[in-house]
Design an enzyme around this catalytic site. Structure first.
Site, PDB file in Angstrom:
ATOM      1  CG  ASP A 238      -8.527  -4.200  -2.878  1.00 47.43           C
ATOM      2  OD1 ASP A 238      -9.552  -3.819  -2.810  1.00 47.43           O
ATOM      3  OD2 ASP A 238      -8.096  -3.968  -3.493  1.00 47.43           O
TER       4      ASP A 238
ATOM      5  CG  HIS B  32      -1.903   0.472   0.741  1.00 48.00           C
ATOM      6  ND1 HIS B  32      -1.818   2.212   1.322  1.00 48.00           N
ATOM      7  CD2 HIS B  32      -3.191   0.750   0.687  1.00 48.00           C
ATOM      8  CE1 HIS B  32      -2.828   2.714   0.826  1.00 48.00           C
ATOM      9  NE2 HIS B  32      -4.080   2.108   0.502  1.00 48.00           N
TER      10      HIS B  32
HETATM   11  N1  ACO Z   1       4.213  -7.905  -4.807  1.00 48.71           N
HETATM   12  C1  ACO Z   1       5.307  -7.725  -5.062  1.00 48.71           C
HETATM   13  N2  ACO Z   1       5.816  -6.467  -4.628  1.00 48.71           N
HETATM   14  C2  ACO Z   1       5.890  -4.932  -4.466  1.00 48.71           C
HETATM   15  C3  ACO Z   1       4.520  -4.893  -3.929  1.00 48.71           C
HETATM   16  C4  ACO Z   1       3.578  -6.470  -4.192  1.00 48.71           C
HETATM   17  N3  ACO Z   1       2.049  -6.607  -3.892  1.00 48.71           N
HETATM   18  N4  ACO Z   1       3.504  -4.445  -3.739  1.00 48.71           N
HETATM   19  C5  ACO Z   1       5.298  -3.088  -3.536  1.00 48.71           C
HETATM   20  N5  ACO Z   1       6.240  -4.143  -4.336  1.00 48.71           N
HETATM   21  C6  ACO Z   1       7.874  -3.536  -4.343  1.00 48.71           C
HETATM   22  C7  ACO Z   1       8.248  -2.830  -5.071  1.00 48.71           C
HETATM   23  O1  ACO Z   1       7.623  -3.334  -6.693  1.00 48.71           O
HETATM   24  C8  ACO Z   1       8.512  -2.261  -4.446  1.00 48.71           C
HETATM   25  O2  ACO Z   1      10.300  -2.771  -5.080  1.00 48.71           O
HETATM   26  P1  ACO Z   1      11.049  -1.951  -5.058  1.00 48.71           P
HETATM   27  O3  ACO Z   1      11.429  -0.996  -4.422  1.00 48.71           O
HETATM   28  O4  ACO Z   1      12.180  -2.710  -4.895  1.00 48.71           O
HETATM   29  O5  ACO Z   1      11.624  -1.460  -6.413  1.00 48.71           O
HETATM   30  C9  ACO Z   1       8.301  -1.294  -3.702  1.00 48.71           C
HETATM   31  O6  ACO Z   1       7.733  -2.493  -2.806  1.00 48.71           O
HETATM   32  C10 ACO Z   1       7.958  -0.638  -3.327  1.00 48.71           C
HETATM   33  O7  ACO Z   1       6.621  -0.806  -3.519  1.00 48.71           O
HETATM   34  P2  ACO Z   1       5.965   0.568  -4.852  1.00 48.71           P
HETATM   35  O8  ACO Z   1       5.394   0.373  -6.209  1.00 48.71           O
HETATM   36  O9  ACO Z   1       7.051   2.398  -4.454  1.00 48.71           O
HETATM   37  O10 ACO Z   1       4.662   1.008  -4.191  1.00 48.71           O
HETATM   38  P3  ACO Z   1       3.812   2.086  -4.432  1.00 48.71           P
HETATM   39  O11 ACO Z   1       2.834   2.905  -3.352  1.00 48.71           O
HETATM   40  O12 ACO Z   1       4.244   3.150  -6.102  1.00 48.71           O
HETATM   41  O13 ACO Z   1       2.704   1.313  -5.068  1.00 48.71           O
HETATM   42  C11 ACO Z   1       0.558  -0.843  -4.731  1.00 48.71           C
HETATM   43  C12 ACO Z   1       1.516   0.417  -3.943  1.00 48.71           C
HETATM   44  C13 ACO Z   1       0.243  -0.215  -6.345  1.00 48.71           C
HETATM   45  C14 ACO Z   1      -0.558  -1.026  -3.706  1.00 48.71           C
HETATM   46  C15 ACO Z   1       1.339  -1.622  -4.765  1.00 48.71           C
HETATM   47  O14 ACO Z   1       2.129  -2.049  -3.314  1.00 48.71           O
HETATM   48  C16 ACO Z   1       0.508  -2.981  -5.508  1.00 48.71           C
HETATM   49  O15 ACO Z   1       0.738  -2.838  -6.692  1.00 48.71           O
HETATM   50  N6  ACO Z   1      -0.118  -3.641  -4.952  1.00 48.71           N
HETATM   51  C17 ACO Z   1      -0.944  -4.633  -5.198  1.00 48.71           C
HETATM   52  C18 ACO Z   1      -1.851  -3.936  -6.129  1.00 48.71           C
HETATM   53  C19 ACO Z   1      -3.000  -4.230  -4.939  1.00 48.71           C
HETATM   54  O16 ACO Z   1      -3.038  -4.709  -3.599  1.00 48.71           O
HETATM   55  N7  ACO Z   1      -3.528  -3.058  -5.378  1.00 48.71           N
HETATM   56  C20 ACO Z   1      -4.457  -2.504  -3.841  1.00 48.71           C
HETATM   57  C21 ACO Z   1      -4.084  -1.415  -3.280  1.00 48.71           C
HETATM   58  S1  ACO Z   1      -4.855  -0.854  -1.781  1.00 48.71           S
HETATM   59  C22 ACO Z   1      -6.533  -0.204  -2.890  1.00 48.71           C
HETATM   60  O17 ACO Z   1      -6.441   0.437  -3.964  1.00 48.71           O
HETATM   61  C23 ACO Z   1      -7.893   0.049  -2.191  1.00 48.71           C
END
Ligand code: ACO
Length: 431
Positions: free
Chosen positions: A363, A306
């Site tokens: 989710d 998140h």
């Molecule tokens: N699986 C694997 N790796 C992940 C995940 C994941 N679900 N989420 C984040 N990471 C990793 C990223 O690759 C990044 O790694 P790095 O530092 O080596 O590059 C690190 O964790 C930080 O992630 P960001 O991309 O900076 O996180 P951001 O804040 O941009 O994205 C998001 C948040 C979109 C929710 C992301 O965690 C994701 O895509 N999750 C899966 C989709 C999801 O469940 N969305 C629902 C969110 S809640 C909502 O909207 C109601």
């Protein structure tokens, strides 16, 4: 003492005021930055940018705290209802019995759709996504309620809020019936908000659906937990559209489109798809975790991570317990729940997820609850949208009532061509 921030650019120092919120969060007010220095800030994805001052919801992502108008989400989940929470979010205080009765009555009175509006559904193919229909129909709804375009008076706002909250539920249920090719089931005035929604979704002309109280409570809880989450992608969208002077219906219709995305509200569908893939033998839980860690693979563990929470999402914690309770009550079992629990355990013990503070988000368990109730996957994000409506309305209201508000218009750092001349077509190279 008032705080200030100093910034040195090319040896020249600039001073900016620091605004402190009621939970002691500091924000550097850079509204004069460009005027004074000619520079802008660059923050793709706005992870460090406060776009507004708001008093609706508070999140402490490090501690896993969420409060609506100051009240912890756990307290509301335990004691309140979705409709009461909607009132709280939009008007800032919990309603008195009289206010709640009036608001509930307005919801009942506004459940029907104009018959002409009903005909709009026929313009969609049977397999149209319900989120596409929802967004289009909310915008169309605005055409039928032009009297609500002037929302200065409290009564007009109350009527508009009740109208949209009530009718969106009807639109959602009708869009589901469309995908089945079944006749629309009209709202039943004797039923409360969630029971009425389930009735419109699952009743058929020859058989009325009677929702179990536990099922009603589970959906009510889910709507409540989704009701607001400060400046997320869809809410920011609603605020940006509202800042241009767009009406409530159009602004919310835009929010629905943003919510549909798989990195946002669409993730609840993606979680189930991922769990189904694992169950169908496409991969096991371990492979799934490994794939999510692989930087050469765009796959992410859906329902994990998140932008704001760097701890367990408090909504996910509540939903995990609700899921357990509902499954026991319904004597329901779902192999996907076992896989989800295995995935969670595996991910939480994995260095990759620990280092990045990746925990289950809202989710991760919501889809499993909806599956148990019989709600099809393509309706998951629609339910999320119904839940998020009060938050969107509250934010829309905050924007339009802010007399100092300005149209949202970010800037950019341009990296394209410098000035060049037009080349006539006969002089252009074929590349
Ligand atoms: N699986 C694997 N790796 C992940 C995940 C994941 N679900 N989420 C984040 N990471 C990793 C990223 O690759 C990044 O790694 P790095 O530092 O080596 O590059 C690190 O964790 C930080 O992630 P960001 O991309 O900076 O996180 P951001 O804040 O941009 O994205 C998001 C948040 C979109 C929710 C992301 O965690 C994701 O895509 N999750 C899966 C989709 C999801 O469940 N969305 C629902 C969110 S809640 C909502 O909207 C109601």
């Amino acid at each position: 003492m008032t705080k200030e921030a100093r910034l040195i650019i090319d040896g020249k120092e600039y001073t900016f005021p620091v605004i402190t919120g009621s939970e002691n969060e500091d924000g550097i007010d850079i509204t004069q930055l460009r005027n004074q220095s000619g520079c802008i800030t660059l923050d793709p994805g706005f992870a460090n940018t406060g776009s507004c001052i708001s008093s609706i919801a508070f999140i402490d992502g490090e501690k896993g705290v969420l409060r609506y108008r100051g009240i912890p989400i756990e307290d509301l989940a335990q004691n309140s209802t979705f409709i009461e929470v909607a009132y709280l979010l939009i008007w800032g205080e919990l309603p008195s019995s009289k206010q709640l009765a009036r608001f509930s009555e307005l919801l009942t009175d506004n459940a029907m759709l104009h018959e002409n509006l009903k005909n709009h559904f026929e313009g969609f193919p049977w397999n149209a996504h319900p989120m596409a229909m929802l967004s289009a129909m909310i915008n169309a709804l605005g055409c039928y309620h032009k009297e609500l375009s002037d929302l200065d008076a409290h009564e007009a706002m109350e009527a508009a809020a009740a109208r949209i909250i009530s009718k969106v539920r009807t639109i959602a249920a009708f869009s589901y019936k469309m995908t089945l090719g079944e006749p629309f089931i009209y709202p039943a005035p004797e039923l409360r908000y969630v029971s009425n929604f389930l009735h419109m979704m699952f009743s058929v002309p020859h058989k009325k659906y009677e929702a179990m109280p536990e099922v009603v409570r589970a959906i009510d809880l889910m709507l409540m937990l989704h009701a607001d989450h400060e400046q997320n992608c869809s809410t920011s969208t609603v605020r940006i559209v509202a800042s241009a002077g767009a009406n409530l219906f159009s602004s919310i219709s835009a929010g629905v489109c943003a919510l549909w995305g798989r990195q946002h509200g669409g993730a609840n569908m993606a979680v189930i798809k991922m769990l189904e893939d694992i169950y169908d033998g496409g991969m096991d839980a371990k492979q799934c975790v490994e794939m999510a860690k692989d930087k050469n693979n765009p796959f992410r563990l859906m329902g994990f991570g998140h932008r704001v929470y760097k701890n367990y999402d408090p909504r996910a914690r509540i939903l995990k317990m609700a899921c357990d309770k509902l499954f026991t009550k319904l004597k329901h079992s779902d192999p996907l729940l076992d896989i989800a629990l295995e995935l969670e355990e595996m991910a939480l013990q994995d260095d990759y997820f620990q280092e990045r503070n990746l925990y289950p988000n809202v989710d991760f368990y919501s889809g499993l609850i909806m599956r148990a109730i019989g709600i099809p996957t393509n309706m998951f994000t629609v339910i999320f949208a119904i839940g998020r409506l009060p938050g969107w309305i509250a934010h829309w209201r905050e924007v339009v009532e802010d007399k100092k508000g300005r149209i949202a218009r970010p800037r950019q750092i341009y990296t394209g061509y410098n000035e060049r001349h037009y080349i006539p077509i006969d002089k252009r190279e074929d590349k």
